[in-house]
Design a protein around this motif. Sequence first.
Motif, short mmCIF file in Angstrom:
data_model
loop_
_atom_site.label_atom_id
_atom_site.label_comp_id
_atom_site.label_asym_id
_atom_site.label_seq_id
_atom_site.Cartn_x
_atom_site.Cartn_y
_atom_site.Cartn_z
N ALA B 11 10.58 6.74 15.38
CA ALA B 11 11.32 5.85 14.48
C ALA B 11 10.44 4.67 14.07
CB ALA B 11 12.59 5.36 15.16
N ASP B 12 9.66 4.14 15.03
CA ASP B 12 8.75 3.04 14.71
C ASP B 12 7.71 3.49 13.68
OD1 ASP B 12 9.93 1.31 16.57
OD2 ASP B 12 8.80 2.25 18.18
N SER B 13 7.17 4.69 13.91
CA SER B 13 6.16 5.21 12.99
C SER B 13 6.73 5.37 11.59
CB SER B 13 5.64 6.56 13.47
OG SER B 13 4.84 6.39 14.62
N ALA B 14 7.95 5.89 11.50
CA ALA B 14 8.57 6.10 10.20
C ALA B 14 8.80 4.75 9.49
CB ALA B 14 9.90 6.85 10.35
N ALA B 15 9.27 3.76 10.26
CA ALA B 15 9.52 2.43 9.67
C ALA B 15 8.21 1.81 9.19
CB ALA B 15 10.21 1.52 10.69
N LEU B 16 7.16 1.98 9.99
CA LEU B 16 5.87 1.41 9.63
C LEU B 16 5.29 2.10 8.39
CD1 LEU B 16 3.99 -0.78 10.73
CD2 LEU B 16 2.75 1.01 11.94
N PHE B 21 4.12 2.07 2.73
CA PHE B 21 4.40 2.75 1.46
C PHE B 21 4.89 1.74 0.42
CE2 PHE B 21 7.35 5.27 -1.25
CZ PHE B 21 6.45 6.22 -1.72
N SER B 22 5.84 0.88 0.83
CA SER B 22 6.39 -0.09 -0.13
C SER B 22 5.37 -1.17 -0.48
CB SER B 22 7.69 -0.70 0.41
OG SER B 22 7.48 -1.26 1.68
N LEU B 23 4.55 -1.57 0.50
CA LEU B 23 3.51 -2.55 0.19
C LEU B 23 2.49 -1.98 -0.78
CD1 LEU B 23 2.55 -4.40 3.49
CD2 LEU B 23 3.67 -5.32 1.46
N ARG B 129 -2.62 6.40 16.78
CA ARG B 129 -1.27 6.88 16.42
C ARG B 129 -0.60 5.93 15.42
NH1 ARG B 129 2.51 9.48 20.50
NH2 ARG B 129 3.55 7.47 20.40
N VAL B 130 -0.71 4.63 15.71
CA VAL B 130 -0.10 3.65 14.80
C VAL B 130 -0.86 3.61 13.47
CG1 VAL B 130 0.61 1.25 14.53
CG2 VAL B 130 0.66 2.31 16.78
N THR B 131 -2.20 3.71 13.57
CA THR B 131 -3.02 3.72 12.35
C THR B 131 -2.64 4.89 11.44
OG1 THR B 131 -4.83 2.79 13.65
CG2 THR B 131 -5.39 3.63 11.47
N ALA B 132 -2.41 6.05 12.05
CA ALA B 132 -2.03 7.24 11.26
C ALA B 132 -0.73 6.99 10.51
CB ALA B 132 -1.91 8.45 12.18
N GLY B 136 -0.42 6.97 6.57
CA GLY B 136 0.51 7.95 6.02
C GLY B 136 1.47 7.31 5.01
N GLY B 137 1.70 6.02 5.13
CA GLY B 137 2.53 5.33 4.16
C GLY B 137 1.70 4.74 3.03
N TRP B 138 0.55 4.15 3.40
CA TRP B 138 -0.26 3.40 2.43
C TRP B 138 -0.79 4.27 1.29
CZ3 TRP B 138 -1.08 -1.33 0.89
CH2 TRP B 138 -2.22 -1.62 0.13
N PHE B 139 -1.44 5.40 1.63
CA PHE B 139 -2.09 6.19 0.57
C PHE B 139 -1.10 6.81 -0.41
CE2 PHE B 139 -5.64 5.67 3.53
CZ PHE B 139 -6.54 5.10 2.65
N PRO B 140 0.00 7.44 0.08
CA PRO B 140 1.01 7.88 -0.91
C PRO B 140 1.56 6.70 -1.71
CG PRO B 140 1.41 8.90 1.23
CD PRO B 140 0.33 7.88 1.44
N GLY B 141 1.71 5.54 -1.05
CA GLY B 141 2.25 4.36 -1.73
C GLY B 141 1.37 3.90 -2.87
N ILE B 142 0.04 3.85 -2.65
CA ILE B 142 -0.81 3.37 -3.73
C ILE B 142 -0.90 4.40 -4.87
CG2 ILE B 142 -2.13 1.77 -2.27
CD1 ILE B 142 -4.51 3.68 -2.43
#
Lengths: 100, 227
Positions: B11-16, B21-23, B129-132, B136-142
Motif C-alpha cells: 500500500a505504501d508503494s502504491a501511494a508513493l 506519478f502526479s508530481l 524497493r522504495v526507489t522502484a 514506477g510512478g515518475w516515468f509514466p507520470g512524465i
Amino acid sequence: MTTLSIVALTVAVWGQRLLGGFVVGPVLARRPAMAQVLGLVPAAVVMAVIVQLSVADGRSLVLDERLAGMLVAGVLVWRRAPFLAVVLAAALTTAGLRAI
Amino acid sequence: MTDDQPRHGRADSAALALTFFSLGITLQVLLIDRGASLWNALAASTVIWSATSQFSYLAVRDAGGGDWAAIIAGAVVATRFGILATSLVPRLPAGAFRRALASVNAFDPNVAIAVQQADERCVEREFWRVTAAMMGGWFPGIVVGTFIGNVVGDIGRLGLDAVFPAALLSIIAGLLRTREGFAAGLAGACICLALIPIAPPGVPIILSVFGVGAGAVYAKRHIGVGP
C-alpha cells in the motif's frame, strides 16, 4: 528549459549526491555538530522555494488564491495528513477560489 | 534509531508511486505550458533527477531571472539530495559502484526508509524497493504529463501551480517538526520574503541558505550541540 540549464542542473544534482555520499558523508560521520547544522539546510532553502512559488509574482509579493491553498496544505501537513491529500487539497482550494 | 524495522508495504508503494506519478504530470504540464518542446520536457525530467531543482529553476525564470540565476537556485535546492546521500552511503554495503548507483538515486522517501533499518543487510534492499516504487510512478507520470500538456489548458484554473509548493511542504514536514528545523525554515522563508522585492530573481532562494544560522543558534542554545 534551455540545453545549458538541463546539462548544468544534471551535473549539479548528480554531482552533489555523489559528493555528499563519498566526500561529505565520511567527514560528517566524525563531526556530528556539523552534520546537524548541514541537516538544517533543506529546511531553510525549501521554505524559500515554497515562498517563491506561493506568494511571489515576478519581483512583487502578492496574496492570492495560491496562499489560501498553501495555508490549507499547511494545516493538513501539521495534522499529519497523507501526501496526496495535502497536494489535492491545495490544488482544489486554489482552483475553487479562482472559480468563484 | 528504533529497534523495529519499518518496511515499505504494497500500500505504501502504491501511494508513493501515485504521488510521483502526479508530481511527474504536474511538472511536465508546467514545462509544456512554459513553451518547452515534448523532447525537451521529457529529456529534462529524465536526466536532471530532481523535480525540486526544476521547479526552482522555473520559478526564477518566471520571475524574470536569467538562465544562470535560475540554474544556481536549482543547484542550491539540490543540496537536499547531497545531504540525504551523506546519511545513506555510509550504511550501504562496500563497493564504489553500488554506492554510487544508490547515491545518485537518493530522494527523501527511499533514504528515510533505508536508514531506519536496524539490520545492515536490509538497508540496500529496502532502499531499492522504495526507489522502484518512485520510478514506477515518475516515468509514466512524465510521459503522460508531456503528452497531455497541450490539452490541459490553463494550469491556474486547475490549481496546478499550488501542487508543488504543497508537495515540498509535505516532504520537509519531518524536519520542520524539530525546533531547530522550524527555526531554520522560518528564517529561510523570511530571508526570501524580504529579498524578493529588492534582489534580482534567484538571489532570494540562493541567500535563504543562511537561514540555517537561526536553526544552529537555536540548537546551540537549547539542545547544547552545534558549532
